[in-house]
Design a protein around this motif. Sequence first.
Motif, short mmCIF file in Angstrom:
data_model
loop_
_atom_site.label_atom_id
_atom_site.label_comp_id
_atom_site.label_asym_id
_atom_site.label_seq_id
_atom_site.Cartn_x
_atom_site.Cartn_y
_atom_site.Cartn_z
N ILE A 50 0.86 -1.18 0.00
CA ILE A 50 0.00 0.00 0.00
C ILE A 50 0.90 1.23 0.00
N ASN A 51 1.10 1.80 -1.16
CA ASN A 51 2.08 2.87 -1.33
C ASN A 51 1.72 4.11 -0.51
N GLY A 52 2.72 4.64 0.18
CA GLY A 52 2.54 5.87 0.94
C GLY A 52 2.05 5.66 2.35
N PHE A 53 1.74 4.41 2.72
CA PHE A 53 1.25 4.10 4.06
C PHE A 53 2.08 2.95 4.62
N THR A 54 2.71 3.19 5.74
CA THR A 54 3.58 2.18 6.36
C THR A 54 2.84 1.47 7.48
N PRO A 55 2.73 0.14 7.42
CA PRO A 55 2.03 -0.57 8.51
C PRO A 55 2.78 -0.43 9.83
N GLN A 56 2.02 -0.30 10.89
CA GLN A 56 2.63 -0.18 12.20
C GLN A 56 3.27 -1.50 12.61
N LYS A 57 4.40 -1.40 13.27
CA LYS A 57 5.07 -2.60 13.76
C LYS A 57 4.35 -3.12 15.00
N PRO A 58 4.20 -4.44 15.12
CA PRO A 58 3.50 -4.98 16.30
C PRO A 58 4.27 -4.68 17.58
N GLY A 59 3.53 -4.33 18.63
CA GLY A 59 4.15 -4.03 19.91
C GLY A 59 4.35 -5.29 20.74
N PHE A 60 4.86 -5.11 21.94
CA PHE A 60 5.18 -6.23 22.83
C PHE A 60 3.94 -7.06 23.14
N PHE A 61 2.83 -6.38 23.49
CA PHE A 61 1.62 -7.11 23.86
C PHE A 61 0.97 -7.78 22.64
N ASP A 62 1.16 -7.19 21.47
CA ASP A 62 0.65 -7.84 20.26
C ASP A 62 1.31 -9.19 20.06
N LYS A 63 2.58 -9.27 20.33
CA LYS A 63 3.30 -10.53 20.17
C LYS A 63 2.83 -11.56 21.19
N ILE A 64 2.57 -11.08 22.40
CA ILE A 64 2.13 -12.01 23.45
C ILE A 64 0.73 -12.56 23.14
N THR A 65 -0.15 -11.67 22.65
CA THR A 65 -1.55 -12.07 22.41
C THR A 65 -1.77 -12.67 21.02
#
Length: 473
Positions: free
Chosen positions: A410-425
């Motif tokens: 998706i050009n021009g939009f950078t996906p957010q990197k998963p955070g610590f809790f995202d990895k846990i859940t």
Amino acid sequence: MAKLYIFGIGGTGSRVIRSLTMLLAAGVDMGNFQTVIPVIIDPDKDNGDLTRTVELLKLYKSIHDGLSLGGNMQSSFFRADITTTSDVNYRLKIANVSDKSFGDFIDYYGLNNDKPNQALINLLFSEKNLNSDMQVGFKGNPNMGSVVLNDFRGDDSISSLMSNFQEEDRIFIISSIFGGTGAAGFPLLVKTFREAHSFNFANPATIEQSIIGAISVLPYFGVKLDENSEINMETFITKTKSALTYYMKNIDVNSLYYICDKLLTQYDNNEGDKDQKNMAHFVEVVSSLAIVDFVHSDDPQNEYKEFGVKEDADPLYMSHLSDATQSLLVKPMINFYLFAKYYKNHLKDTFNKAWAKDLGFSKETLNEDFYKKLTQFTDLFLDSWLQELYDNKRSFQPFNLSSSSLYESINGFTPQKPGFFDKITGKNLQGYDAIDSEVAAASEKIKNLAKNDSFIEIHWRAISNIIKTKFNI
């Protein structure tokens, strides 16, 4: 709900309606105008742009009618009803010009004994005009088009089309200003509606007082030089100036939009017929967004609008567009793009999922008429329309169509990197796995909907959540 009557004149009209159809499939918000009645006006009945657009409209209509869109459905995919009448069928009948020269149409050759009128015609039209075969339209000659297109005003089909026009309904007209059909048809159509009492309309007062918007498309592409063709791009600017001078004093609309671009592309010089099938262009997407802007204007009066971008870039990304344009376009475009990619590349791998079993969804389901047409539409969206926008000049590249990474594409939009809790859940899933997880969650909340509605709603909600999580949109 109010109705919006859209009149697309000539090849540009057809191409803008094609882009609008793609945006409506994606769920671009039409506000209170959930019934859209597109009508193409073009004497070239075999024009490639026209036939392709009419087939797309019919395909959209079939998919829309396969959904009930009731209950607690939130999905915006295919929500607007693109409809027509049986005697119009998306194309307004006009004079039969097949196998006729312009001279035959105006009975010039029957004036041999009327020298004064013949002399007058010779002043107004060249010998080349008089001998011109109109099988494929007016070949960039609005002086011819203004004569022939007068015919549609007395035809019963436009009266029938407008017979249910009501006070809250609106009209929008799409035309180019540098050719023949659009430049001639636009002022004639406006005059027809503003002087409806002079024609065979059932509700002339309502039509005359209606809110009318229009977009006049200035030159945005060129055509290659061909000494055997009557179309010459060197006349585009002169024709544009002449038409603008006339429009300034004679066009009575509530909102008038203008759009143009540098002539970066030169198409093959096809005068019409099936070979005139231009690639989708960014200007046509913007022109369709003018329609969306128009329906959200509460009470437009003498508005004149132009379009601009944040950055004059080539290629253009959605992030280069103004904030107002992004608010209309970004979310539905990304949503439908991800849905189309998922549907095309991954759906076949999901038949063993719980949601699929609950719906009775299997590989045989894809042979049902609704899903066969949905497959056809998503293929046209990805492989035809988006690819043409990508390949054209100026190039519009909302997505990197060659990327193997779903969200990085998706050009021009950078996906957010998963955070610590995202990895846990476990919320750090990527690619189609992330959509699968959201589909499973959405399916638990969707109850008491018909099969097709459930399928669309589950996937619309799932991808909407993905967009919010990964892009905060």
